[in-house]
Design a protein around this motif. Structure first.
Motif, PDB file in Angstrom:
ATOM      1  N   HIS A 198       0.837  -1.197   0.000  1.00  0.00           N
ATOM      2  CA  HIS A 198       0.000   0.000   0.000  1.00  0.00           C
ATOM      3  C   HIS A 198       0.874   1.250   0.000  1.00  0.00           C
ATOM      4  CE1 HIS A 198      -2.916  -2.963   1.683  1.00  0.00           C
ATOM      5  NE2 HIS A 198      -3.761  -2.278   0.931  1.00  0.00           N
ATOM      6  N   GLY A 199       0.335   2.302  -0.580  1.00  0.00           N
ATOM      7  CA  GLY A 199       1.085   3.549  -0.613  1.00  0.00           C
ATOM      8  C   GLY A 199       1.235   4.182   0.742  1.00  0.00           C
ATOM      9  N   THR A 200       0.287   3.911   1.644  1.00  0.00           N
ATOM     10  CA  THR A 200       0.386   4.448   3.003  1.00  0.00           C
ATOM     11  C   THR A 200      -0.380   3.537   3.954  1.00  0.00           C
ATOM     12  OG1 THR A 200       0.197   6.478   4.329  1.00  0.00           O
ATOM     13  CG2 THR A 200      -1.676   5.923   2.906  1.00  0.00           C
ATOM     14  N   TYR A 201      -0.214   3.792   5.227  1.00  0.00           N
ATOM     15  CA  TYR A 201      -0.961   3.063   6.247  1.00  0.00           C
ATOM     16  C   TYR A 201      -1.464   4.059   7.278  1.00  0.00           C
ATOM     17  CZ  TYR A 201      -2.193   0.197  10.249  1.00  0.00           C
ATOM     18  OH  TYR A 201      -2.884  -0.371  11.293  1.00  0.00           O
ATOM     19  N   HIS A 202      -2.767   4.016   7.547  1.00  0.00           N
ATOM     20  CA  HIS A 202      -3.371   4.827   8.605  1.00  0.00           C
ATOM     21  C   HIS A 202      -3.798   3.897   9.729  1.00  0.00           C
ATOM     22  CE1 HIS A 202      -4.627   8.369   5.749  1.00  0.00           C
ATOM     23  NE2 HIS A 202      -3.314   8.234   5.894  1.00  0.00           N
ATOM     24  N   HIS A 203      -3.226   4.089  10.906  1.00  0.00           N
ATOM     25  CA  HIS A 203      -3.632   3.239  12.019  1.00  0.00           C
ATOM     26  C   HIS A 203      -5.068   3.584  12.421  1.00  0.00           C
ATOM     27  CE1 HIS A 203      -2.729   0.124  14.767  1.00  0.00           C
ATOM     28  NE2 HIS A 203      -2.821   0.862  15.845  1.00  0.00           N
ATOM     29  N   THR A 204      -5.668   2.741  13.254  1.00  0.00           N
ATOM     30  CA  THR A 204      -7.100   2.852  13.548  1.00  0.00           C
ATOM     31  C   THR A 204      -7.434   3.897  14.610  1.00  0.00           C
ATOM     32  OG1 THR A 204      -6.875   1.016  15.133  1.00  0.00           O
ATOM     33  CG2 THR A 204      -7.552   0.466  12.884  1.00  0.00           C
ATOM     34  N   ASP A 247      -7.864  -0.872   4.446  1.00  0.00           N
ATOM     35  CA  ASP A 247      -9.103  -0.267   4.928  1.00  0.00           C
ATOM     36  C   ASP A 247      -9.261  -0.461   6.428  1.00  0.00           C
ATOM     37  OD1 ASP A 247     -11.355  -2.543   5.440  1.00  0.00           O
ATOM     38  OD2 ASP A 247      -9.979  -3.149   3.851  1.00  0.00           O
ATOM     39  N   PHE A 248     -10.007   0.453   7.036  1.00  0.00           N
ATOM     40  CA  PHE A 248     -10.166   0.514   8.486  1.00  0.00           C
ATOM     41  C   PHE A 248     -10.733  -0.782   9.051  1.00  0.00           C
ATOM     42  CE2 PHE A 248     -12.410   1.510  12.389  1.00  0.00           C
ATOM     43  CZ  PHE A 248     -11.579   2.407  13.048  1.00  0.00           C
ATOM     44  N   GLY A 249     -11.761  -1.338   8.383  1.00  0.00           N
ATOM     45  CA  GLY A 249     -12.374  -2.559   8.886  1.00  0.00           C
ATOM     46  C   GLY A 249     -11.405  -3.719   8.926  1.00  0.00           C
ATOM     47  N   THR A 250     -10.592  -3.859   7.877  1.00  0.00           N
ATOM     48  CA  THR A 250      -9.606  -4.938   7.847  1.00  0.00           C
ATOM     49  C   THR A 250      -8.522  -4.719   8.892  1.00  0.00           C
ATOM     50  OG1 THR A 250      -9.997  -5.283   5.479  1.00  0.00           O
ATOM     51  CG2 THR A 250      -7.941  -6.156   6.393  1.00  0.00           C
ATOM     52  N   ALA A 251      -8.046  -3.476   8.991  1.00  0.00           N
ATOM     53  CA  ALA A 251      -7.013  -3.181   9.986  1.00  0.00           C
ATOM     54  C   ALA A 251      -7.507  -3.473  11.396  1.00  0.00           C
ATOM     55  CB  ALA A 251      -6.580  -1.718   9.869  1.00  0.00           C
ATOM     56  N   GLU A 403     -18.131   7.265  17.000  1.00  0.00           N
ATOM     57  CA  GLU A 403     -18.601   7.820  15.734  1.00  0.00           C
ATOM     58  C   GLU A 403     -17.540   7.704  14.638  1.00  0.00           C
ATOM     59  OE1 GLU A 403     -21.628   8.672  15.145  1.00  0.00           O
ATOM     60  OE2 GLU A 403     -22.368   8.536  17.207  1.00  0.00           O
ATOM     61  N   HIS A 404     -16.274   7.821  15.026  1.00  0.00           N
ATOM     62  CA  HIS A 404     -15.181   7.675  14.067  1.00  0.00           C
ATOM     63  C   HIS A 404     -15.204   6.283  13.429  1.00  0.00           C
ATOM     64  CE1 HIS A 404     -11.218   7.971  12.272  1.00  0.00           C
ATOM     65  NE2 HIS A 404     -10.813   6.901  12.942  1.00  0.00           N
ATOM     66  N   GLN A 405     -15.397   5.273  14.235  1.00  0.00           N
ATOM     67  CA  GLN A 405     -15.438   3.913  13.719  1.00  0.00           C
ATOM     68  C   GLN A 405     -16.584   3.733  12.732  1.00  0.00           C
ATOM     69  OE1 GLN A 405     -15.657   1.628  17.320  1.00  0.00           O
ATOM     70  NE2 GLN A 405     -13.511   1.963  17.851  1.00  0.00           N
ATOM     71  N   LEU A 406     -17.739   4.305  13.030  1.00  0.00           N
ATOM     72  CA  LEU A 406     -18.900   4.171  12.148  1.00  0.00           C
ATOM     73  C   LEU A 406     -18.655   4.850  10.803  1.00  0.00           C
ATOM     74  CD1 LEU A 406     -21.749   4.772  14.751  1.00  0.00           C
ATOM     75  CD2 LEU A 406     -21.090   2.598  13.708  1.00  0.00           C
ATOM     76  N   ILE A 407     -17.988   5.990  10.823  1.00  0.00           N
ATOM     77  CA  ILE A 407     -17.669   6.686   9.574  1.00  0.00           C
ATOM     78  C   ILE A 407     -16.667   5.878   8.758  1.00  0.00           C
ATOM     79  CG2 ILE A 407     -16.545   8.722   8.582  1.00  0.00           C
ATOM     80  CD1 ILE A 407     -17.682  10.346  10.926  1.00  0.00           C
ATOM     81  N   MET A 408     -15.620   5.392   9.417  1.00  0.00           N
ATOM     82  CA  MET A 408     -14.535   4.735   8.689  1.00  0.00           C
ATOM     83  C   MET A 408     -14.934   3.381   8.102  1.00  0.00           C
ATOM     84  SD  MET A 408     -12.137   6.891   8.536  1.00  0.00           S
ATOM     85  CE  MET A 408     -10.965   5.800   7.732  1.00  0.00           C
ATOM     86  N   VAL A 409     -15.923   2.711   8.676  1.00  0.00           N
ATOM     87  CA  VAL A 409     -16.371   1.434   8.085  1.00  0.00           C
ATOM     88  C   VAL A 409     -17.558   1.638   7.153  1.00  0.00           C
ATOM     89  CG1 VAL A 409     -15.512   0.074  10.026  1.00  0.00           C
ATOM     90  CG2 VAL A 409     -17.899   0.878  10.041  1.00  0.00           C
TER      91      VAL A 409
END
Length: 430
Positions: A198-204, A247-251, A403-409
């Protein structure tokens, strides 16, 4: 605060005994010890709560340095899984646990414990001579009092894999806007399946969106007006939906570790705190990774002047129910002082105690990248606090995480999620 100048002792060649999480929980369940302060006139075993002892080199460096300076003290870590740390410490303190020193992983948890009267007052030390040199000290002010002293002060930078950039034939990530960062992440993405890079990684953590947005727009994460999150959400969702980031859900479901992701070369870039410098230096020294890495400043909003990032101090506090209060205070002051700063600088951790000499030592560590871009990343123009400290911090943090989790998934749109944040937070703070 005057840094302690204590006599050096001989290094003792003994195996440090880390307490398992089961032992920590057992203390809560059994009434947390014999009760009352212990005799500190002779040898003392000082207990200190930590997370991920083996993977966090600063703890061993501090404990060894303190024991050399105080041969009569043995430091015994209470080692807790990093992901469970806040929950377990909250349970321990609520149950009257007697662990002497509690590491404050972030100011959000600190606000909770201080507000509940679970920490000893350290105001006299915090206001002492030399305390002005402690970066992040103000974050621990609660109604004019201090219940912890910072020993470490991290801020966020952009880590990047030089080899992946070179193979893709693109320049290193200098002076990026977030739009340029997104485009660069797409260019660096290669392959598919298990071998995908991946070009980048965003932690959860929500800070990857919320704290960056607050720092670079001046937004307040306590007020309940969260429109300033919107642009940063679009960046995070864009790189995720384009396949340029895991993606957030997989991470989340795979419990992805940011160290593993970066050190195995499966991400070309990664926004992360300076604490990770110690981890990757250790991994490189032990031959656990061959990644050639560098640092760059975080990308900025269009038209920004200078580099603005965010950070948070890490501190030690004395448990209100500590068995060894005097020794615990001595340790907290040592960690925040000159000798503590020298100990953690030596393993690649940015200390709270600031001086030009400490900065030079940090930059000169073996294995540190010495290129101008990395040097620039280590001197941002502004470091905003990751999360404001108030009586509402803990409750607001919980709402924003949910709320962050709901947006990201994808269960809520950015607009609906921000609206829910605003409505729920207003119910707490109004």
């Amino acid at each position: 605060m005057t840094p302690n100048k204590l006599r050096p002792g001989n290094r003792r060649g003994r195996l440090r005994r880390g307490l398992a999480l089961l032992a920590a929980v057992s203390l809560v369940a059994t009434g947390c010890g014999s009760g009352g302060p212990a005799d500190e006139s002779g040898p003392v075993t000082l207990t200190v709560s930590v997370w991920n002892l083996q993977g966090t080199p600063e703890f061993k460096a501090l404990f060894d340095a303190f024991e050399r300076a105080h041969p009569e003290v043995t430091v015994e870590p209470v080692d807790i899984l990093a992901d469970d740390y806040a929950e377990k410490v909250t349970t321990m303190l609520a149950g009257g646990d007697e662990t002497d020193v509690i590491t404050m992983k972030n100011v959000t948890d600190y606000a909770r414990y201080a507000g509940r009267g679970q920490l000893a007052d350290l105001t006299d030390t915090a206001r002492g001579e030399g305390s002005a040199a402690l970066a992040g000290l103000d974050a621990f002010a609660v109604d004019g009092k201090f219940f912890a002293l910072p020993y470490r002060h991290d801020f966020w930078v952009l880590y990047y894999n030089k080899g992946l950039f070179d193979r893709a034939g693109v320049p290193y990530p200098e002076d990026l806007t977030w739009d340029q960062y997104t485009e660069l992440a797409r260019k660096l993405t290669r392959g598919d399946g298990a071998g995908k890079v991946h070009g980048t990684y965003h932690h959860t953590w929500r800070s990857v969106v919320h704290a960056i947005a607050a720092a670079q727009t001046g937004g307040d994460q306590i007020t309940g007006d969260f429109e300033f999150f919107a642009d940063q959400y679009r960046t995070a969702l864009d790189v995720q939906e384009s396949g340029a980031a895991l993606d957030f859900g997989t991470a989340t479901s795979q419990q992805a570790g940011y160290r593993t992701v970066f050190e195995t070369g499966t991400a070309a870039m990664m926004p992360m705190g300076t604490w990770y410098v110690a981890g990757i230096l250790k991994a490189k020294a032990e031959g656990a990774t061959d990644v050639e890495w560098g640092l760059a400043p975080l990308p900025q909003r269009p038209g920004a002047s200078g580099v603005t990032t965010f950070g948070s101090p890490t501190a030690f506090a004395v448990n209100k129910n500590a068995r060894h209060t005097a020794t615990a205070r001595k340790f907290v002051e040592f960690a925040a002082g000159e000798e503590g700063a020298e100990a953690i600088t030596g393993v690649g951790v940015v200390p709270a105690l600031q001086s030009p000499e400490i900065t030079r030592r940090y930059a000169a560590l073996e294995g540190m990248p010495t290129d101008p871009l990395s040097a620039k990343a280590l001197v941002p123009d502004e470091i905003a606090l990751e999360m404001p400290v108030s009586e509402h911090t803990s409750d607001v943090d919980t709402i924003l995480k949910e709320e962050h989790q709901l947006i990201m998934v994808g269960d809520k749109s950015v607009e609906d999620g921000i609206r829910s944040m605003r409505d729920r937070v207003h119910d707490v703070v109004d």
